[in-house]
Every structure is written in structure tokens, then in C-alpha cells.
Design a protein around this motif. Structure first.
Motif, PDB file in Angstrom:
ATOM      1  N   GLY A 428      51.917  40.299  51.457  1.00 59.60           N
ATOM      2  CA  GLY A 428      53.273  39.785  51.275  1.00 59.60           C
ATOM      3  C   GLY A 428      54.159  40.751  50.527  1.00 59.60           C
ATOM      4  O   GLY A 428      55.319  40.964  50.896  1.00 59.60           O
ATOM      5  N   LEU A 429      53.628  41.377  49.473  1.00 61.12           N
ATOM      6  CA  LEU A 429      54.408  42.352  48.713  1.00 61.12           C
ATOM      7  C   LEU A 429      54.787  43.548  49.572  1.00 61.12           C
ATOM      8  O   LEU A 429      55.889  44.086  49.467  1.00 61.12           O
ATOM      9  CB  LEU A 429      53.615  42.816  47.482  1.00 61.12           C
ATOM     10  CG  LEU A 429      53.534  41.803  46.335  1.00 61.12           C
ATOM     11  CD1 LEU A 429      52.521  42.258  45.294  1.00 61.12           C
ATOM     12  CD2 LEU A 429      54.903  41.610  45.700  1.00 61.12           C
ATOM     13  N   GLY A 430      53.898  43.947  50.447  1.00 61.38           N
ATOM     14  CA  GLY A 430      54.183  45.081  51.337  1.00 61.38           C
ATOM     15  C   GLY A 430      55.348  44.792  52.262  1.00 61.38           C
ATOM     16  O   GLY A 430      56.167  45.671  52.546  1.00 61.38           O
ATOM     17  N   HIS A 431      55.466  43.554  52.698  1.00 61.72           N
ATOM     18  CA  HIS A 431      56.575  43.188  53.588  1.00 61.72           C
ATOM     19  C   HIS A 431      57.888  43.038  52.832  1.00 61.72           C
ATOM     20  O   HIS A 431      58.956  43.233  53.409  1.00 61.72           O
ATOM     21  CB  HIS A 431      56.253  41.889  54.329  1.00 61.72           C
ATOM     22  CG  HIS A 431      55.317  42.090  55.479  1.00 61.72           C
ATOM     23  ND1 HIS A 431      55.739  42.525  56.715  1.00 61.72           N
ATOM     24  CD2 HIS A 431      53.972  41.936  55.573  1.00 61.72           C
ATOM     25  CE1 HIS A 431      54.695  42.620  57.523  1.00 61.72           C
ATOM     26  NE2 HIS A 431      53.618  42.265  56.865  1.00 61.72           N
ATOM     27  N   ARG A 432      57.834  42.689  51.532  1.00 57.24           N
ATOM     28  CA  ARG A 432      59.059  42.457  50.781  1.00 57.24           C
ATOM     29  C   ARG A 432      59.531  43.678  50.004  1.00 57.24           C
ATOM     30  O   ARG A 432      60.622  43.686  49.453  1.00 57.24           O
ATOM     31  CB  ARG A 432      58.876  41.302  49.787  1.00 57.24           C
ATOM     32  CG  ARG A 432      58.723  39.948  50.433  1.00 57.24           C
ATOM     33  CD  ARG A 432      59.888  39.605  51.334  1.00 57.24           C
ATOM     34  NE  ARG A 432      61.131  39.432  50.609  1.00 57.24           N
ATOM     35  CZ  ARG A 432      62.317  39.352  51.175  1.00 57.24           C
ATOM     36  NH1 ARG A 432      62.432  39.484  52.485  1.00 57.24           N
ATOM     37  NH2 ARG A 432      63.392  39.179  50.466  1.00 57.24           N
ATOM     38  N   ALA A 433      58.702  44.745  49.945  1.00 56.48           N
ATOM     39  CA  ALA A 433      59.033  45.894  49.100  1.00 56.48           C
ATOM     40  C   ALA A 433      60.403  46.469  49.432  1.00 56.48           C
ATOM     41  O   ALA A 433      61.201  46.770  48.564  1.00 56.48           O
ATOM     42  CB  ALA A 433      57.956  46.961  49.238  1.00 56.48           C
ATOM     43  N   ALA A 434      60.679  46.659  50.700  1.00 54.28           N
ATOM     44  CA  ALA A 434      61.973  47.205  51.129  1.00 54.28           C
ATOM     45  C   ALA A 434      62.334  46.550  52.445  1.00 54.28           C
ATOM     46  O   ALA A 434      62.061  47.097  53.499  1.00 54.28           O
ATOM     47  CB  ALA A 434      61.896  48.716  51.290  1.00 54.28           C
TER      48      ALA A 434
END
Length: 449
Positions: A428-434
Motif C-alpha cells: 500500500g505504501l508503494g502505491h501511495r508514495a507518489a
């Protein structure tokens, strides 16, 4: 202009009227000239054709092309009627009209009318959820208009991009719209209607991909272009698109005002599907504001309007939104009963899946997962969350993926699977990073206003 075809027409018309070659020829030409022309051995001048048309009692254009004088005008009027049928009735009924008109346009070699009929048919297929056939129609329109200026092809490009969006191919939808915008701007073709259509169409895929800044910029440009556009349907669609960016920014009162403007225009134009979309979005705005009673009312209105038009795909998508509101109002059983038929396999009416409304299919699985978790069925919840994650990752719906990974991670952590939970959180963090920047290139150039 084939001399043989013209010769055959002159011979047929002269024979039908019982005239001799001399009677048709005089006083400007000879019988021998008419004989040579009828045999296809001479290419007649415009003056000769106009003379012959007058003697034979037909329109010059009919003698030149073989088409009745009012054929193209009649076809265009009937195409307008078919478009009206789509606005007010069922898409499959309007599709039958467009198919008939396309066949007539093909038979008479009327390329512009062929393109208009296929554009209308593609719009019908979009509404009924036949997305592959819709894409084919729009691609055929682009082929027919290949020698036309790019702004003339923009409605077909936008239609194809919308079909990809509804399929769940968000990244490719953005690519089509952005590359067309760049091509228009590079060529200096700053057509306000075309630009407004493209910028408005790009808002939805941007938002679904999490590229909120880019969506907001597209909305700003659309608002700046609106005063230069005279088509009220385009302006209404712009207001509906801009409302979505306002909702994301928490400006719900402004979003509701924008939707009210769109609603009034669509009501005046008698475009029922788009009017239903306004009710749909106003329901979403109310849900964001916590007014769940009004949200349910608006969404039920939208669902009933779309169902009456037999717009199956859009009806299914609204039912997902309605189910979310019902669950939040404590009506979990009713919500579940609404959702499960939408995820049936095959071509069932309103069914959603990887190739048809993928983002909303993911949303349906997410809701069923929440309902399962609330009643203590952790295994069922995990199954639905994983199904939703598969659909949404394939669609590049960054914001929805991040939210789902949080839900899945929380569930896994509560059941003691800490490592698996960490993996879900990292995803999830990877998708929201940028948001959006990993899948989209540079933003399209801004046109001079």
C-alpha cells in the motif's frame, strides 16, 4: 467521378423519361456526344453535367454521384433522431437505429455519415457495457476520419479512452487523452470544444490513479475553456468532471453546486443517462458529508433512472456505491444482497469483473470483505480483500489499492500473521508514495488561453 458510372446513369434516366439522345443533347451538345458519354468513353465537364441534369430533370449532385439529392440531409436528420433516442431511451434501441443508418451510409458511400453513425453506436455500446465492441466502433470512426483535422476525431478518441477506463485500463486511457492533447497543442490546433472534451475526460482516470494534482490542473484548464464553448452538453460534462476534483479536495458544497449546474443543463437537454450520473455523484457528495439518508435517496434515484434505460454497466456501478451507503446505515444484509449478483461470472446483466468495470468490481469485493469482517468471518473477508486487490492493482487505481492494503494488513495483523501484514502495508505504501508519477509521463502541454 467514374465516366462509366455517369454514362450508365445518363442512359438509365434518359430511357426512363423516354427521351432521345438528341433531345437530351440540344441545344448545347450533339447526340453523338451523348452517345459517347453514355458508353463511358468521355469524362464530362461540370458544364456538360449541369446541362444534362437540367434536361433529365435531376439534381446535378445526383447525376454526379448517383445519390438522391436529399439523401445526405435525410440521413443526418435521422442520425439526430437516433441520438435523441439514446438520450431518452434504452441504448440497444438506439443502437439498432444507428446500425441501420450506418448500413445506408455505407451503401451510398457517405463517409461523414458513416462516421457519425458509428460514433453514436459506440456511445450506445458504452452505455450498455459492451466495451470491446464500443472500442472497435470508435477506432473505425478514427479510420474513416483519418484525413480530417484532429479535432474532428477527438470525440472518437475520447470514446475509446472512456471504454478503456471502464474496462479498468486507466493508464492506457490517460495515454490516449494526453497524447492527443499534446498533438493538438503541438500543431497549434487550439480548438476549445476538443480541448474541453479531452481535459474533462482525463479527470476520471487521473482521480482513479491517485494523480489528484494532475486531475485538479485538468479541471482548472477545463473551467478556463468553458466560456469559449457553446455546446451545453460539453459544459455540463465539464461541471460534472470538475465536481469530482472538488470532492477530493473536501470542497463538497462547491462540488454540489457544480453538479446542480450540470443537472440543470442535462434536464434541459433531456439527456437522462447524464442526469442519472449527476444524481449518482450528488449521492456520493452526501455520503462524504455524512448525510447518508440523502445519499441513499440520490443513489436510488440514479439506479432507477439507469435501470429504466437498461444501462446495465452503469446501473451495476451505482449499486456498488449504494451498497456502501446501506452498509454504513446498518443495512448490511441488503447491501450484500445488492453486491453478490454483480460479481457473478459470465455476461449477466450488470455483472462486473476484470474486463468490465474493474474498479467497481474491486469496490464490490472490498465491501463484501468489510461485511464479512463485521460478522466475524475473517476467512471470507480475506478472500474478498485479495480478490479486490488483484482487480485494483491491475487497474493502477493507486488510492483504492492503498486503502485495501491497509484493510488487509489490519486483518492479517489481528489474526497473528504479522509478516504477511507488513507485506500488505508495504504494498500500500508503494502505491501511495507518489500517486500517479510512476505510471504517467510528463503532463500534457498547457494550451494558450
Amino acid at each position: 467521378m467514374d465516366p462509366a458510372d455517369i454514362g450508365r446513369r445518363v442512359l438509365r434516366l434518359r430511357t426512363e423519361r423516354g427521351l432521345t439522345q438528341r433531345q437530351v443533347a440540344e441545344p448545347a451538345y450533339t447526340a453523338a456526344y451523348v452517345s459517347t458519354l453514355e458508353s463511358g468513353k468521355v469524362r464530362p465537364s461540370e458544364a456538360a453535367l449541369r446541362h444534362l441534369a437540367g434536361r433529365l430533370g435531376v439534381d446535378y449532385g445526383e447525376l454526379l454521384t448517383g445519390r438522391p439529392a436529399r439523401l445526405a440531409t435525410d440521413l443526418r436528420l435521422r442520425l439526430t433522431d437516433a441520438r435523441r433516442a439514446l438520450a431518452t431511451g434504452a441504448p440497444e434501441d438506439a443502437a439498432a437505429l444507428f446500425r441501420t443508418l450506418h448500413e445506408e451510409a455505407v451503401a451510398h458511400g457517405l463517409a461523414e455519415e458513416q462516421a457519425t453513425a458509428l460514433q453514436g453506436l459506440g456511445d450506445c455500446l458504452l452505455e450498455s457495457g459492451e466495451l470491446t465492441d464500443a472500442r472497435d466502433c470508435f477506432a473505425a470512426v478514427e479510420g474513416l476520419l483519418a484525413d480530417q483535422p484532429l479535432p474532428r476525431r477527438v470525440p472518437a478518441i475520447r470514446g475509446r479512452a472512456t471504454a478503456h477506463l471502464l474496462t479498468g485500463e486507466l493508464r492506457y486511457s490517460c495515454y490516449l487523452l494526453e497524447s492527443t492533447l499534446d498533438e493538438l497543442n503541438a500543431a497549434g490546433l487550439h480548438d476549445p470544444d476538443a480541448l474541453l472534451l479531452l481535459y474533462t475526460a482525463s479527470i476520471a482516470p487521473y482521480m482513479d490513479m491517485g494523480a489528484h494534482a494532475r486531475a485538479a490542473h485538468a479541471a482548472e484548464l477545463a473551467l478556463a475553456l468553458a466560456p469559449s464553448v457553446s455546446d451545453p452538453a460539453l459544459v455540463a460534462h465539464m461541471h460534472r468532471g470538475v465536481a469530482r476534483t472538488l470532492i477530493a479536495e473536501g470542497r463538497t458544497a462547491e462540488a454540489d453546486t457544480s453538479l446542480a449546474k450540470a443537472q440543470e443543463l442535462y434536464r434541459h437537454l433531456h439527456i437522462r443517462t447524464e442526469l442519472a450520473h449527476c444524481h449518482w455523484m450528488r449521492g456520493y457528495v452526501s455520503a462524504q458529508d455524512g448525510d447518508l439518508e440523502r445519499a441513499e435517496s440520490e443513489l436510488r434515484t440514479a439506479r432507477d433512472m439507469l435501470a429504466s434505460k437498461r444501462a446495465a454497466l452503469f446501473t451495476g456501478q451505482v449499486e456498488v456505491e449504494l451498497a456502501d451507503v446501506l452498509r454504513r446505515r446498518g443495512k448490511a444484509e441488503e447491501a450484500e444482497a445488492l453486491l453478490r449478483p454483480l460479481l457473478t461470472s459470465g455476461e449477466a446483466t450488470g455483472a462486473l469483473g476484470a474486463e468490465r468495470g474493474a474498479v467497481h468490481a474491486g469496490g464490490a469485493h472490498r465491501l463484501l470483505g468489510l461485511i464479512a469482517e463485521e460478522r466475524g468471518d475473517t476467512e471470507g473477508a480475506e478472500e474478498h480483500y485479495c480478490a479486490a486487490l488483484s482487480l485494483l492493482e491491475r487497474s493502477s487505481a493507486a488510492g483504492d489499492v492503498a486503502d485495501l492494503c491497509r484493510l488487509l494488513g489490519d486483518l492479517l495483523r489481528r489474526t497473528g500473521r504479522v509478516e504477511a501484514a507488513m507485506d500488505a502495508y508495504r504494498t500500500g505504501l508503494g502505491h501511495r508514495a507518489a500517486p500517479g508519477t510512476t505510471t504517467l509521463g510528463p503532463a500534457p502541454a498547457t494550451p494558450p488561453m
